[in-house]
Scaffold this active site. Structure first.
Site, PDB file in Angstrom:
ATOM      1  CG  HIS A 158      -2.858  -4.621   0.951  1.00 30.08           C
ATOM      2  ND1 HIS A 158      -1.914  -3.731   1.420  1.00 30.08           N
ATOM      3  CD2 HIS A 158      -3.377  -5.246   2.054  1.00 30.08           C
ATOM      4  CE1 HIS A 158      -1.864  -3.803   2.747  1.00 30.08           C
ATOM      5  NE2 HIS A 158      -2.739  -4.718   3.150  1.00 30.08           N
ATOM      6  NE  ARG A 191      -4.737  -1.818   0.196  1.00 31.33           N
ATOM      7  CZ  ARG A 191      -4.656  -1.494   1.494  1.00 31.33           C
ATOM      8  NH1 ARG A 191      -5.614  -1.844   2.328  1.00 31.33           N
ATOM      9  NH2 ARG A 191      -3.611  -0.807   1.924  1.00 31.33           N
ATOM     10  CG  HIS A 197      -3.173   1.615  -2.900  1.00 31.07           C
ATOM     11  ND1 HIS A 197      -1.880   1.898  -3.277  1.00 31.07           N
ATOM     12  CD2 HIS A 197      -3.091   0.705  -1.898  1.00 31.07           C
ATOM     13  CE1 HIS A 197      -1.042   1.178  -2.538  1.00 31.07           C
ATOM     14  NE2 HIS A 197      -1.760   0.450  -1.698  1.00 31.07           N
ATOM     15  CG  ASP A 201      -1.809   3.766  -6.688  1.00 27.54           C
ATOM     16  OD1 ASP A 201      -1.069   4.292  -7.540  1.00 27.54           O
ATOM     17  OD2 ASP A 201      -2.124   4.319  -5.618  1.00 27.54           O
TER      18      ASP A 201
END
Length: 283
Positions: A158, A191, A197, A201
Site C-alpha cells: 500500500h 498502514r 505494517h 516497512d
C-alpha cells in the site's frame, strides 16, 4: 528451499496481478526492474533499536485510532484498488481523475503502478516478516486479519503504491507537490494505524517507490505518456500553474474548504487546507 519458495510465490502473485490488469501493458517486466532484495536493507531484527522504534510506532498507531476522522481515513486508505487510491488524491492534486475525465493521466497512473507493484512480491516472500497484529495477536482496525495472516509485511505494498502515486502526480502538477506529498505521507502512516505494517516497512516502501519511479523514467513509453498526462492536465486547467484555477468545481466553491484528505474543513481545522482553490496554512 527458500529461493524456490520465493520464486514460486513471486510467479503466483505476478500471474494474479497480470490477470487483474490483463488489458494493461507494463512499461517493464519485473525482471527488468531493480531487485528490491538487493536494494533495500533487511527488516530490523527483533532485538534492535530500530525494532524498538517499530514497537513505539505501533503504540502510536493504536492511539491514532481514537480519532474517528483519522481512523476513517486509515480505513479508506486500506482499500486495495487504483480507483480508491486516486480518489484520495483528487483534492490535493486539484483535479478529479477517472478513465472518462482524465484518460491520459489515468493511463499513466494505472500503467505505472501495474508495472511497479510487481517489485514488492519477491522481498515480501523472501523476508516473510510477521505483521504487527500477528506478533501481538491483536485486532486490526480494518478486520483484515484472515486475509493478511501469513503474508509478509516487508515492504508495504500500500505504501509503495501510495508514494509512487504521489511522485507521479507531483510530476504532472508540480505546483501542488507539497499537498500531494503530504497526502502521500499520510497514506503510508495509515498502514501503521490499522496495524498492518511496522514503521520500518513503511519507511522502506517510500524508498522502494522512489527507486521504482526512477526506473520508470528509463522507458520511452513512460516518458511519452507522462508528457501526454501533463498536457492533458494543462488543457483541463486552462494551462495555468496557479492552483486557484486547477481545483474542479465539484471540490471547491466560495463557501467550502477542504483538508488534504478531502474532508470538509471547519473553523477549528489546522494545517494546510484548500479553500476557493487556494492552499492556505491555518496555525
Amino acid at each position: 528451499m527458500k529461493k524456490y519458495f520465493v520464486t514460486v510465490m513471486a510467479a503466483l502473485m505476478a500471474t494474479m496481478m497480470l490477470n487483474a490488469q490483463d488489458e494493461v501493458q507494463p512499461y517493464f517486466s519485473v525482471d527488468q526492474l531493480p531487485d528490491l532484495i538487493k536494494c533495500l536493507p533487511a527488516p530490523p531484527a527483533f532485538d534492535s533499536p530500530e525494532f524498538a522504534n517499530d514497537m513505539m510506532r505501533f503504540a502510536w498507531g493504536k492511539q491514532q485510532r481514537l480519532d474517528p476522522e483519522r481512523a476513517e481515513i486509515a480505513k479508506r486508505d486500506a482499500v486495495w484498488s487504483y480507483e480508491a487510491l486516486l480518489a484520495e488524491f483528487d483534492v490535493p492534486f486539484g483535479l478529479h481523475m477517472s478513465p472518462e475525465n482524465t484518460p491520459e493521466i489515468w493511463k499513466l497512473m494505472v500503467t505505472s503502478m501495474t508495472t511497479t507493484d510487481a517489485m514488492r512480491v519477491a522481498p515480501k516472500a523472501y523476508y516473510h516478516r510477521q505483521r504487527p497484529f500477528e506478533r501481538f495477536q491483536d485486532k486490526m482496525l480494518t478486520d483484515e486479519e484472515a486475509e493478511l495472516t501469513g503474508e509478509g509485511s516487508y515492504p508495504s505494498g500500500h505504501t509503495m503504491r501510495g508514494w509512487t502515486a504521489a511522485l507521479l502526480l507531483a510530476e504532472v502538477n508540480p505546483a501542488a507537490a507539497d499537498t500531494i506529498f503530504a497526502r502521500g505521507w499520510m497514506y503510508g502512516e495509515s498502514r501503521v494505524i490499522v496495524g498492518a505494517h511496522w514503521q520500518s516497512d513503511v519507511d522502506a516502501s517510500r524508498v522502494a517507490a522512489s527507486i521504482a519511479v526512477c526506473a520508470l523514467h528509463g522507458s520511452p513509453e513512460f516518458r511519452e505518456q507522462m508528457a501526454k498526462a501533463q498536457e492533458e492536465y494543462r488543457e483541463k486547467t486552462g494551462q495555468s500553474s496557479n492552483i486557484a484555477e486547477v481545483v474542479p468545481s465539484t471540490l471547491a466553491t466560495s463557501s467550502q474548504a477542504y483538508r488534504l484528505d478531502g474532508i470538509q474543513a471547519t473553523e477549528d481545522t489546522r494545517g494546510i487546507i484548500i479553500k476557493d482553490g487556494k492552499k492556505i496554512l491555518k496555525n
